[in-house]
Scaffold this motif. Structure first.
Motif, short mmCIF file in Angstrom:
data_model
loop_
_atom_site.label_atom_id
_atom_site.label_comp_id
_atom_site.label_asym_id
_atom_site.label_seq_id
_atom_site.Cartn_x
_atom_site.Cartn_y
_atom_site.Cartn_z
N GLY A 1 0.90 -1.06 -0.10
CA GLY A 1 -0.18 0.00 -0.02
C GLY A 1 0.94 1.24 0.14
N ARG A 2 2.18 1.16 0.20
CA ARG A 2 2.95 2.29 -0.03
C ARG A 2 2.86 3.01 -1.39
N GLU A 3 3.40 4.29 -1.41
CA GLU A 3 3.14 4.87 -2.65
C GLU A 3 4.47 4.54 -3.63
N VAL A 4 3.98 4.05 -4.84
CA VAL A 4 4.93 3.69 -5.91
C VAL A 4 5.43 5.09 -6.78
N ARG A 5 6.91 5.29 -6.50
CA ARG A 5 7.35 6.30 -7.33
C ARG A 5 7.39 6.26 -8.63
N THR A 6 8.01 4.97 -9.04
CA THR A 6 8.13 4.68 -10.39
C THR A 6 8.46 3.33 -10.63
N VAL A 7 8.22 2.86 -11.61
CA VAL A 7 8.53 1.45 -11.92
C VAL A 7 9.56 1.40 -13.24
N VAL A 8 10.56 0.55 -13.07
CA VAL A 8 11.64 0.44 -14.03
C VAL A 8 11.16 -0.80 -14.79
#
Length: 827
Positions: A808-815
């Motif tokens: 549930g934590r915030e995802v900054r980016t997905v590589v």
RNA sequence: GCCCGGGUGGCGGAAUGGUCUACGCAGCGGCCUUAAAAGCCGUGGCCCGUGAGGGCGUUGUGGGUUCGACUCCCACCCCGGGUACCA
């Protein structure tokens, strides 16, 4: 002499192979039985094949001083694996063999034990040749040569005469390095830290008339052509050769010396610091010093010169030593400033380098500063570098800066200051820009018996006369006519009958040159002779050289980094200029194999940690020893015999042999697709590592393939295609086992002459890839995905798989790096 | 001093921007054996847990670049080799 006896020793089966019945069925893995069986069958087989692209695989040849040792085991395992692999890849491979059989050990054995150098040498050649063949080397024995064979040294003499005609071989008198133990002169390259490279005795100086090769004429080309070798030779070898050649740019500057008609010239790399020259130094042992000293200073000078002469090379070269010297009572004039500066003699200036005299600029040269401080001479800064005053700190400033106190040079920087200074002295006629080299001409005369006689006749009326080509070879006189006892003069001089000849030019009485050639002359062209074996009409044929040269690779030890390689490069260039050779560099790629050591240290008698190659071969078999050498580390690294396991290598070979037998005795099984694909990848990887000569990794992949195929076979699958590939890939490392296993597979011919396997490209196409899903750089999940999967689809799947870790934590980016990796970066 | 090469498990070494430790050696546990050898199977950072699993750490040291560094950049330490008053 010797030659006929030396040719093709042990060409047919040797004793240890006797007694084995050919064709006998071997039921257990017995390396020795397999070796005997295949050595007999291979008899005379080479890696030559018609019509294919040619490759020249070369090893540095060995001196026949006894039997082969562990070091030979290493270099030969590497070279043979390389040559065999090259052949299996479809090339026509020249893989020659020979011996560097002239040299001191034979002669010393003769002196010590009364053994005839000829008998001693050729007995050793036979022993080594036997061991060499037993080691499984696929060498072409039709190339065999020994440098002490008259039909070889005939051409060594012939080549000497070609260089002599070109002015590249000449005689002059000079102070030379002399080994009191070996009673012979030594080349500069053979003096290691003041000691004889061979016997370790302290080297002294003697003034003698000696033969030289003019290698200095090639200094710049030896340097320039290294561009061809960059990236293909080890960096350290190139660096050391550059260092040895020692190119130095600078200027000659003439200083008028009062009371002398001719000016004295110095060499300097910093003509821009001319205004900072506060004194002048001449090498104490140079004739110039003795000439310049004035009456009242003479006693002090003589005392100093004796003091210097008494120093050993080691003491003299120590940089820790306090500077010493003596004033010569005379002054020199600075050609730019007109300043009058005192002339000193000192031993920190070397008579042999540059002109043997220097202008001393203490502010900007540490050595000069040390001297100035020792004798209270003035220090004048002429380049402002921003560093503290050298006169106070005792640290000279050698960096860039602005010139001051320098007349017309004021305000310039280092580079333009140098150019301006050269322009000024050239204009004034008191100097010129120049390049000098540290490299000296190659001293090739030796006052010893066991070498190629120098083919020159000394005539009282005609001088130095070349022996005509049709009178070559100048044979060595038999040992019975020669007094071999070292006495500082050439033993050949005692062969009274041999000595006297008719002058080839005027027919009058004359004498032969009594020196023999440095054995490095012999080894400077053997790789050319290998290309045209057995030719009696020429040293080598240009067409053959064009076929084979350059060697790729040349494999050998680091001990030849300077000597042999530099000389060979020089020879090739000189012969290129004579239009005898078509290349300017003989060795396109150089590999320095590591040493075989034991318990962290080099093997030696004094340490008592020597390992006997013959014993290891006896215990483990040839193939196991070869595999051990190759598997231990990359070829360039040392192999510590205490850290490796020949028994382990033997176990693997046995498993290959066993697997081949098991697979060879079943039929009608089906191939397992997964095994097939995995095997294809291993074949592909092994090939890649072989091409890059990473034999240790190639062996590892073969081991993996063995494990894979064993499992497949035990599971009831058909492992035959894989095992046939495996056995062929083992062939370069372990030729005996490979050929035996090939036969057990019921395959035609020899594995060692089969084509290198290739993986079916269709099998290399992967239909599923493991994708790693990382969260914050840590691996949290794995997905099996199609290789063509799109980024979006993969991202979606990965995020789902990682839900639990994202929490549930915030995802900054997905590589997303499809298809192998997804990294979910959290805030 | 200068030049070159290198530092990854107990060991030899894999991996050159993407799962650190492939392969092997040694060790440990097991099977087989009267026993040993050989062979075979399993195991291989630390901690917690019987276990599945979880936590932490990790490529000489410190910093930097990057979503991500054994890998690239900077500084340093250590080891090996070469060379040394070359003006």
């Amino acid at each position: 002499m010797g030659g006929a006896r030396g040719r093709r020793p042990c060409h047919r089966g040797s004793d240890w192979a006797a007694g084995t019945t050919l064709g006998a069925v071997i039921e257990s893995y017995d390396p020795h039985a397999i070796e005997a069986r295949w050595l007999a069958r291979w008899d005379g087989a080479t890696l030559r094949r018609d019509g294919a692209e040619k490759r020249y695989v070369l090893t540095m040849f060995s001196y026949p001083s006894g039997d082969l040792h562990m070091g030979h085991g290493e270099v030969f395992a590497i070279a043979d694996a390389w040559a065999r692999f090259t052949y299996m890849r479809g090339y026509d491979v020249l893989f020659p063999v020979g011996f560097d059989s002239f040299g001191l050990p034979a002669e010393n054995a003769a002196i010590k034990r009364g053994a005839d150098p000829v008998t001693w040498t050729y007995a050793n050649i036979r022993t080594q040749s036997d061991s060499y063949r037993r080691y499984g080397m696929a060498a072409d024995w039709s190339t065999y040569l020994a440098t002490s064979d008259p039909e070889y040294y005939r051409w060594t003499q012939w080549l000497f005469l070609r260089l002599f005609e070109k002015g590249l071989a000449y005689r002059r008198e000079s102070a030379v390095n002399w080994c009191p133990q070996d009673q012979t002169v030594l080349a500069n390259e053979q003096v290691v830290q003041g000691h004889c490279e061979r016997c370790g005795t302290l080297v002294t100086k003697r003034t003698l008339t000696q033969w030289y090769f003019k290698i200095t004429e090639y200094a710049q080309r030896l340097l320039d052509d290294m561009d061809q070798l960059q990236g293909r030779w080890p960096e350290s070898v190139l660096a050391q050769q550059r260092n040895w050649i020692g190119r130095s740019e600078g200027a000659y500057v003439d200083f008028a010396v009062e009371g002398r008609d001719e000016p004295v010239t110095v060499f300097t790399t910093r003509p821009d610091t001319l205004y900072g020259a506060t004194f002048f130094v001449v090498a104490a042992d140079a004739p110039l010093a003795a000439e310049l000293v004035t009456g009242e200073q003479r006693p002090a000078f003589e005392a100093y010169r004796e003091q210097v002469a008494a120093l050993t090379e080691i003491e003299r070269q120590s940089t820790e030593r306090e500077k010493t010297g003596v004033f010569l009572g005379r002054y020199a004039t600075n050609p730019l400033s007109g300043e009058r500066i005192p002339v000193w003699a000192a031993d920190y200036v070397l008579a042999e380098y540059g002109t043997g005299a220097i202008m001393a600029v203490p502010a900007h040269d540490q050595r000069d500063l040390d001297f100035a401080r020792a004798f209270d001479l003035p220090v004048r800064v002429v380049v402002e570098t921003g560093e503290p005053d050298p006169a106070e700190t005792g640290v000279a400033t050698a960096g860039d800066g602005v010139h001051v106190n320098s007349g017309e040079l004021d305000g310039t920087g280092k580079a333009d200051g140098v150019a301006a200074a050269i322009a000024h002295v050239e204009q004034a006629g008191t100097g010129r820009g120049t390049v000098i080299y540290r490299l000296r001409d190659w001293l090739l005369s030796r006052q010893r018996y066991w070498g190629a006689p120098i083919p020159i006749v000394h005539c009282p009326t005609c001088g130095e006369v070349a022996v005509p080509d049709d009178q070559l070879p100048v044979l060595l006189p038999p040992t019975t006519d020669v007094d071999l006892t070292p006495k500082g003069t050439s033993p050949l001089g005692t062969a009274t009958e041999w000595l006297q000849v008719e002058c080839p030019s005027c027919g009058g009485p004359a004498t032969r040159d009594t020196d023999t050639m440095d054995t490095f002359v012999d080894s400077s062209w053997y790789y050319l002779r290998y290309c045209s074996p057995g030719r009696t009409d020429v040293a080598f044929d240009r067409a053959d050289l064009d076929d084979w040269l350059p060697a790729l690779p040349y494999i050998g030890g680091k001990e030849h980094t300077i000597l042999h390689l530099l000389y060979s490069r020089f020879f090739t260039k000189a012969l290129y200029d004579l239009d005898l050779v078509g290349v300017t560099e003989p060795f396109a790629q150089l590999v320095n194999q590591g040493e075989v050591i034991n318990q962290g240290r080099g093997m030696s008698k004094s340490l008592g940690n020597g390992v006997d190659l013959g014993g290891e071969l006896e215990t483990h078999g040839v193939d196991a020893v070869r595999v051990t050498m190759l598997f231990a580390s990359p070829p360039e690294e040392d192999v510590d015999w205490a850290d490796v396991s020949p028994a382990g290598a033997g176990k693997w070979l046995k498993r290959v042999w066993q697997l081949a037998g098991d697979v060879g005795s079943v039929d009608g099984r089906a191939v397992d697709p997964a095994t097939e694909r995995a095997a294809a990848h291993l074949i592909d990887e092994t090939t890649g590592h072989m091409v890059e000569h990473r034999f240790n990794v190639a062996v590892a992949r073969c081991m993996e393939l063995t494990n894979l195929l064993r499992k497949a076979h035990d599971a009831g699958h058909d492992a035959r295609p894989g095992v046939e590939a495996l056995v062929r890939m083992v062939a370069p490392f372990a030729p005996y086992t490979a050929d035996e296993a090939w036969e057990r597979l019921r395959c035609e011919g020899w594995a060692t002459r089969a084509d290198w396997p290739t993986a079916d490209p269709a099998l290399l196409v992967v239909d599923s890839v493991t994708c790693v899903v990382q969260v914050g750089g840590k691996v949290r999940a794995r997905l099996e995905v199609a290789p063509q999967i799109g980024e979006d689809a993969l991202r979606e799947q990965a995020l789902e798989a990682a839900t639990e870790w994202i929490g549930g934590r915030e995802v900054r980016t997905v590589v997303v790096r499809a298809p192998k990796l997804v990294n979910v970066v959290l805030v």
